[in-house]
Design an enzyme around this catalytic site. Structure first.
Site, PDB file in Angstrom:
ATOM      1  CE  LYS A   1      -3.099   5.622  -1.119  1.00  0.00           C
ATOM      2  NZ  LYS A   1      -4.154   6.089  -2.011  1.00  0.00           N
TER       3      LYS A   1
ATOM      4  CE1 TYR B   1      -3.741   2.458   0.879  1.00  0.00           C
ATOM      5  CE2 TYR B   1      -2.235   3.282   2.550  1.00  0.00           C
ATOM      6  CZ  TYR B   1      -3.382   3.417   1.807  1.00  0.00           C
ATOM      7  OH  TYR B   1      -4.185   4.525   1.982  1.00  0.00           O
TER       8      TYR B   1
END
Ligand code: UDP
Length: 323
Positions: free
Chosen positions: A158, A154
């Site tokens: 990002k 994750y």
């Protein structure tokens, strides 16, 4: 997409618009006199989050997946967008760890939004990045131009998103801004096991259970009330000096998880409960809080909703049967 919007207003796309943060953003943008295209695949977003807007002539809902060009391109084609808030993503620590490949798919969405923006009139893009990019921090407070240490898929996605936004700003002059969100909380946040600590604690406490604090509870986070987060997002969209930038969105005031649990107990009026220390297998970042000089300088904003006020509004939401 049969519904036509009123003319002569600015029009913004919110991907993930039926999610927790996205739905508050849609509401605020509409209240400020804009048109909003709320785009969501309803995987974790819920139409109920935006249902009060459904008859508003300035609101249009499109069900689709931002990671699929066939779903998202028609939106860029049909509406002459002034700006895009790209907030669609797989979220939640438990869910993102269980689904690394789904997380990786979100790279496609970032690519789609960037490419389509260049192709269709260059709307400005505000992107929801995350404090997760700091991972286990190398320095505190965490600075945008300091060390990053992404520990999860994750966080890697990002960070990649941030870098691609920056390169499109440099290469095409596409206006972009990446916001590193610290822990956002408020009404409509997921409170299941797949959700986030504030919702989880509130659900436990309202159910008469002790809030389960992982470890010894001395870990810290910076909790930002969702309405403050939305204010920062809108300012990022408006501010020319934010173009090409990465900006932390936090209060700058860390809170221990133990203190958070006590605040939830206090604000819920369940004074006889005490936090319960619980073991977890989860690999947790110990401390996380931002340097917020860029937020103050570029967006001229300091998130300042007192935690107990934000918690009370959130508790009221869950008390109204919204768990
Ligand atoms: N946490 C906790 N009990 C829970 C869920 C979370 O003590 O039931 C703690 C977790 O260990 C972490 C913090 O709350 O330190 C924030 O967790 P969350 O999943 O909301 O977000 P994170 O900051 O870890 O991304």
């Amino acid at each position: 997409m049969a519904k036509k919007l009123q003319n002569n207003k600015r029009i913004f796309l919110v991907t993930g618009g039926a999610g927790f943060i996205g739905s508050h953003l849609c509401e605020r943008m509409i209240n400020e006199g804009n048109k909003v295209v709320c785009f969501d695949n309803l995987s974790t977003g819920r139409f109920e989050n935006v249902s009060p807007l459904k008859n508003n002539p300035n609101f249009i809902f499109v069900k689709g997946d931002a990671n699929k060009i066939k779903d998202i391109e028609p939106v860029f084609k049909e509406f002459k967008l002034d700006g895009v808030f790209h907030y669609a993503a797989v979220v939640g620590v438990k869910r993102t760890i269980e689904n690394p490949l789904a997380v990786l798919q979100d790279i496609e969405g970032i690519k789609n939004i960037l490419e389509l923006s260049v192709k269709y009139g260059k709307p400005k893009i505000v992107f929801s990045s995350s404090s997760e990019v700091y991972g286990e921090p190398k320095e505190l407070p965490e600075k945008e131009d300091g060390c990053v240490n992404p520990l999860t898929p994750y966080a890697v996605v990002k960070l990649a998103g941030e870098k691609f936004l920056e390169s499109y700003w440099q290469k095409y002059g596409l206006k972009t801004c990446a916001l590193r969100f610290f822990n956002v909380y408020g009404p409509r946040q997921e409170s299941s096991d797949y959700g986030f600590v504030v919702g989880i604690f509130i659900k436990q406490v309202l159910g008469g259970k002790r809030p389960t604090v992982f470890g010894d509870g001395s870990q810290t986070r910076d909790f930002v009330y969702v309405k403050d987060n939305v204010e920062a997002s809108i300012r990022a969209m408006q501010s020319e000096s934010a173009n090409g930038q990465v900006i932390n969105v936090g209060t700058g005031r860390p809170l221990t998880i133990y203190d958070l649990a006590n605040s939830v107990i206090l604000c819920s009026g369940k004074k006889d409960l005490k936090p319960e220390l619980a073991k977890t297998k989860r690999i947790d970042v110990k401390h996380r809080f931002p340097e917020i000089g860029k937020l103050l300088k570029l967006l001229k904003f300091h998130p300042n909703t007192p935690i107990n006020d934000g918690l009370r509004e959130t508790i009221d939401y869950y008390k109204n049967g919204n768990v």
